[in-house]
Write a protein that holds these residues in place. Structure first.
Motif, short mmCIF file in Angstrom:
data_model
loop_
_atom_site.label_atom_id
_atom_site.label_comp_id
_atom_site.label_asym_id
_atom_site.label_seq_id
_atom_site.Cartn_x
_atom_site.Cartn_y
_atom_site.Cartn_z
N HIS A 21 -0.95 -6.61 -5.62
CA HIS A 21 0.18 -5.72 -5.85
C HIS A 21 -0.23 -4.25 -5.82
CE1 HIS A 21 1.86 -9.54 -7.12
NE2 HIS A 21 0.94 -9.63 -8.05
N GLY A 22 -1.48 -3.99 -5.45
CA GLY A 22 -1.93 -2.61 -5.30
C GLY A 22 -2.51 -1.99 -6.56
N ARG A 23 -2.63 -2.75 -7.64
CA ARG A 23 -3.22 -2.21 -8.86
C ARG A 23 -4.74 -2.35 -8.81
NH1 ARG A 23 1.26 -5.11 -10.91
NH2 ARG A 23 -0.09 -6.90 -11.37
N ALA A 26 2.16 -2.23 -3.47
CA ALA A 26 3.44 -2.71 -3.96
C ALA A 26 4.56 -2.03 -3.17
CB ALA A 26 3.58 -2.40 -5.45
N ARG A 27 5.74 -2.62 -3.19
CA ARG A 27 6.86 -2.11 -2.39
C ARG A 27 7.25 -0.69 -2.77
NH1 ARG A 27 9.87 -5.50 0.72
NH2 ARG A 27 9.32 -7.71 0.68
N ASP A 28 7.07 -0.32 -4.04
CA ASP A 28 7.50 0.99 -4.48
C ASP A 28 6.40 2.04 -4.40
OD1 ASP A 28 6.00 -0.19 -6.42
OD2 ASP A 28 7.15 0.62 -8.10
N ARG A 29 5.29 1.71 -3.75
CA ARG A 29 4.19 2.67 -3.58
C ARG A 29 4.05 3.05 -2.11
NH1 ARG A 29 3.21 5.21 -7.87
NH2 ARG A 29 1.12 5.75 -7.10
N HIS A 30 3.52 4.24 -1.87
CA HIS A 30 3.40 4.75 -0.50
C HIS A 30 1.98 5.22 -0.24
CE1 HIS A 30 7.83 4.89 0.11
NE2 HIS A 30 7.83 5.05 -1.20
N PRO A 31 1.43 4.92 0.94
CA PRO A 31 0.06 5.32 1.24
C PRO A 31 -0.05 6.82 1.47
CG PRO A 31 1.05 4.29 3.16
CD PRO A 31 2.04 4.14 2.03
N ALA A 32 -1.25 7.34 1.27
CA ALA A 32 -1.56 8.73 1.60
C ALA A 32 -2.52 8.72 2.78
CB ALA A 32 -2.20 9.44 0.41
N ALA A 33 -2.23 9.54 3.80
CA ALA A 33 -3.06 9.52 4.99
C ALA A 33 -2.86 10.79 5.81
CB ALA A 33 -2.75 8.29 5.86
N ALA A 34 -3.88 11.16 6.55
CA ALA A 34 -3.80 12.22 7.55
C ALA A 34 -4.41 11.66 8.82
CB ALA A 34 -4.55 13.47 7.09
N GLY A 37 -9.06 10.36 11.55
CA GLY A 37 -8.47 10.94 10.35
C GLY A 37 -8.95 10.22 9.11
N TYR A 38 -8.16 10.33 8.06
CA TYR A 38 -8.50 9.73 6.77
C TYR A 38 -7.29 8.96 6.23
CZ TYR A 38 -12.79 12.50 6.49
OH TYR A 38 -14.03 13.04 6.73
N ALA A 39 -7.57 7.81 5.64
CA ALA A 39 -6.54 7.00 4.98
C ALA A 39 -7.01 6.72 3.57
CB ALA A 39 -6.30 5.69 5.73
N ALA A 40 -6.17 7.01 2.59
CA ALA A 40 -6.57 6.88 1.19
C ALA A 40 -6.65 5.42 0.77
CB ALA A 40 -5.58 7.62 0.29
N LEU A 41 -7.48 5.16 -0.21
CA LEU A 41 -7.58 3.82 -0.78
C LEU A 41 -6.22 3.42 -1.36
CD1 LEU A 41 -10.95 4.27 -2.67
CD2 LEU A 41 -10.60 2.94 -0.59
N PRO A 42 -5.92 2.12 -1.36
CA PRO A 42 -4.63 1.68 -1.89
C PRO A 42 -4.39 2.11 -3.34
CG PRO A 42 -5.65 -0.08 -0.65
CD PRO A 42 -6.67 1.01 -0.75
N THR A 43 -5.45 2.18 -4.15
CA THR A 43 -5.28 2.59 -5.54
C THR A 43 -5.04 4.09 -5.67
OG1 THR A 43 -7.70 2.54 -5.64
CG2 THR A 43 -6.52 0.70 -6.62
N TYR A 44 -5.08 4.82 -4.56
CA TYR A 44 -4.76 6.25 -4.55
C TYR A 44 -3.38 6.45 -3.93
CZ TYR A 44 -5.60 11.29 -4.04
OH TYR A 44 -5.52 12.67 -4.13
N SER A 45 -2.50 5.51 -4.12
CA SER A 45 -1.16 5.57 -3.50
C SER A 45 -0.26 6.55 -4.23
CB SER A 45 -0.54 4.17 -3.50
OG SER A 45 -0.41 3.69 -4.82
N ARG A 46 0.93 6.77 -3.69
CA ARG A 46 1.88 7.72 -4.23
C ARG A 46 3.22 7.05 -4.49
NH1 ARG A 46 -1.90 10.01 -5.28
NH2 ARG A 46 -2.62 12.10 -4.73
N GLY A 47 4.03 7.67 -5.34
CA GLY A 47 5.35 7.14 -5.63
C GLY A 47 6.37 7.48 -4.58
#
Length: 610
Positions: free
Chosen positions: A590-592, A296-304, A254-264
């Motif tokens: 921190h994911g930035r 960061a704790r308040d961010r969520h990864p994007a992945a399929a 599958g695919y896992a997004a880069l950390p800087t492409y995270s979601r809220g």
């Protein structure tokens, strides 16, 4: 009269045991299988896929409350099959001899009778070479079979969902919310089957296409990539890492997004087991652990992510909705997911999401652009120099020298350096941001954030190479955890590798003899309870490792280049080269993002040069 006579039992106040009729049984079952309109869509689309459909059309009105119609071109059902399909626990998917060898979406035989018990259901179907037939059921009452007209496949039409159980209608959300849930269900099933075409329409007023996914061709990766690009978006594919790993009969792709492409929020996490969309807390926990020190704790990864395993190693018969699974060896699954994600992110770690640069360019663009101003052809370099000299301010002989606001490197660009991914340093502005030139544009680097990640990764490597130093407690700390003590002791070996040494000390009690020296004075009982909570919730614990990494991150933050310090050209270029060689350097602890890349064409577009 017998003492067991129902009248005597009722008069005596004893509860009476009754056999429920078939209609009541189906309505109760429907409460588990059909929670909302999206649940009905899921069951019907899964039936279409199990029938070998290559195209599936879903039509919905009023968020699925008044109409759900699913049309497919699958194998269809014959005249003898249709009445049987409306009986509970009647299915063509399994024979009941082996519930651990399930290779289809459906297998319980509950969906159609449940839908017929709470709504008005009509099924029209045709098997190749035979006539089409139709059967209706309303609130559990089945009408006689009759001939119908249909070229091929099956059409299942469900109207007035929950009319037979009006209390359920009070728990329905707005039409828009229910439609969103239906869209999510169809999207996930479409991801699971790239070779099948899907169309979702809202026919409440007229006909509006909500989702269309044409069947993808090519090999497995090509089909999956095309389907994900169409459903999640091109940005996801462009900013994701390809994941492919295999061990002990388990395969992950599958695919896992880069950390800087995270979601809220966790809205872009799509997990599949043997092609089945699932919402499994163990897999979600493993996904989170794979991104542990880059988000960061308040961010969520994007992945399929798609996990394939032998059917006898996963139990899908856990819940009527089949959204949860249970693995025979959850530790092996977790280890595969976490390791594959960390390796994939480390290999592509110095990349930053392209959306970061897009955001920068968007911030530069004016809110309302006026009429386009066409410029002349770009002047020659000699003309630019003469214009600069002519416009340069005249300085008096005794005036204060001009002090630039940025450190500028006057030497000519080195071709070898500008060809590197992060280019050659040209300036440092505001005593923190490095401006680097590349062959195709420029890079802006946050020196403090970048150096923080570099120091952090260096400290982690040193800790892994030399091991985690322990400090022995003068007096072992005794902690009572009840039944949780045994579960924690099962992970004693893993905890010892992280510097936490525990051993049994009587029933339900643990003695802590050593703790990680890096943590200093630590509150042992809260730490153990945090670890135990994670084990119970996710099947494994990252709590201790997370605390150790947090300490290293804090040390790295204080030991990195501070904002306000001027760097020499050699220091700036050395930082760029180390970033190129260090995993995960594309984001800070921190994911930035640590740097932004701007293409020359984008820069010229900002100034109207295109």
């Amino acid at each position: 009269m017998s003492l067991d006579d129902p009248k005597i039992r009722q008069n005596s106040g004893r509860p009476i045991i009754r056999q429920l009729d078939e209609t009541a049984i189906n309505r109760i079952a429907a409460g588990e299988v059909v929670e909302r309109p999206a649940s009905a869509v899921k069951e019907l689309v899964e039936n279409a896929l199990d029938a070998g459909a290559t195209r599936v059309l879903v039509e919905v009105a009023d968020g699925g409350k008044s109409l759900i119609r699913v049309t497919d071109d699958g194998c269809g059902m014959g005249a003898d099959d249709l009445p049987l399909a409306l009986s509970r626990h009647a299915t063509s998917k399994i024979d009941g001899s082996d519930l651990l060898n399930i290779r289809s979406f459906g297998f319980r035989g509950e969906a159609l009778p449940s839908l017929g018990a709470v709504g008005r259901l009509k099924i029209t179907s045709r098997v190749a070479g035979e006539d089409a037939h139709e059967i209706r059921v309303s609130g559990g009452d089945v009408a006689p079979l009759r001939p119908a007209a249909l070229s091929r496949g099956t059409v299942v039409e469900l109207r007035d969902l929950f009319f037979a159980t009006p209390a359920r209608l009070k728990f329905m959300r707005s039409d828009r919310a229910e439609m969103q849930a239906i869209t999510d269900v169809v999207k996930r099933l479409a991801m699971a089957e790239p070779g099948v075409g899907f169309t979702l329409k809202d026919v409440t007023e007229g006909e509006r296409v909500i989702l269309r996914a044409e069947a993808e061709s090519g090999d497995l990766w090509d089909g999956l990539t095309g389907r994900l690009r169409g459903l999640i978006g091109r940005d996801f594919i462009d900013n994701a890492v390809r994941i492919e790993a295999e061990r002990e009969g388990l395969r992950l792709m599958g695919y896992a997004a880069l950390p800087t492409y995270s979601r809220g929020a966790a809205v872009a996490q799509f997990l599949f087991v043997n092609g089945r969309p699932v919402r499994d807390k163990q897999l979600i926990g493993a996904l989170r652990a794979g991104y542990m020190d880059v988000l960061a704790r308040d961010r969520h990864p994007a992945a399929a992510l798609f996990l394939d395993c032998p059917p006898d190693r996963v139990d899908v018969n856990v819940h009527p909705a089949k959204a949860e699974v249970r693995f025979r060896d959850p530790g092996a699954v977790r280890a595969l997911v976490v390791t594959a994600l960390r390796q994939g992110l480390a290999q592509e770690g110095r990349r930053a999401a392209s959306t970061v640069a897009d955001g920068v360019l968007g911030a530069f663009r004016p809110e309302a652009s006026g009429p386009r101003i066409y410029q002349m052809d770009r002047p020659s370099q000699a003309s630019l120099i003469r214009a600069r000299d002519w416009q340069a301010p005249a300085f008096e002989e005794n005036a204060l020298p001009w002090v630039p606001s940025a450190r500028v490197e006057d030497s000519a660009p080195v071709p070898e350096a500008t060809a590197r991914p992060l280019g050659a340093a040209r300036a440092q502005i505001h005593e923190n941001y490095i401006i680097a030139q590349t062959d195709s544009g420029m890079v802006i680097v946050d020196a403090h954030a970048a150096h923080e990640r570099l120091v952090y990764e260096r400290l982690k490597r040193q800790m892994d190479d030399a091991g985690i130093a322990r400090q022995a407690l003068l007096i072992p700390e005794i902690v009572t955890l009840g039944s949780g003590a045994d579960r924690l002791l099962e992970h004693a070996g893993d905890l010892a590798a992280l510097g936490l040494v525990i051993e049994p000390f009587g029933p339900g009690t643990i003695a802590v003899r050593e703790t990680p020296a890096l943590l200093g004075a630590v509150a042992v009982e809260p730490l153990l309870r945090d670890i135990l909570d994670q084990i119970d919730d996710l099947g494994g614990s990252e709590a201790l490792r997370a605390r150790l990494d947090a300490v290293l991150s804090r040390i790295a933050c204080h030991g990195s280049v501070r904002t306000g310090r001027r760097m020499s050209a050699e220091e700036m270029n050395a930082l760029l080269r180390e970033m190129e060689a260090t995993p995960k350097s594309g984001q800070c602890n921190h994911g930035r993002p640590t740097f932004v890349t701007l293409a020359l064409s984008d820069i010229e577009r900002l100034f109207g040069r295109t």
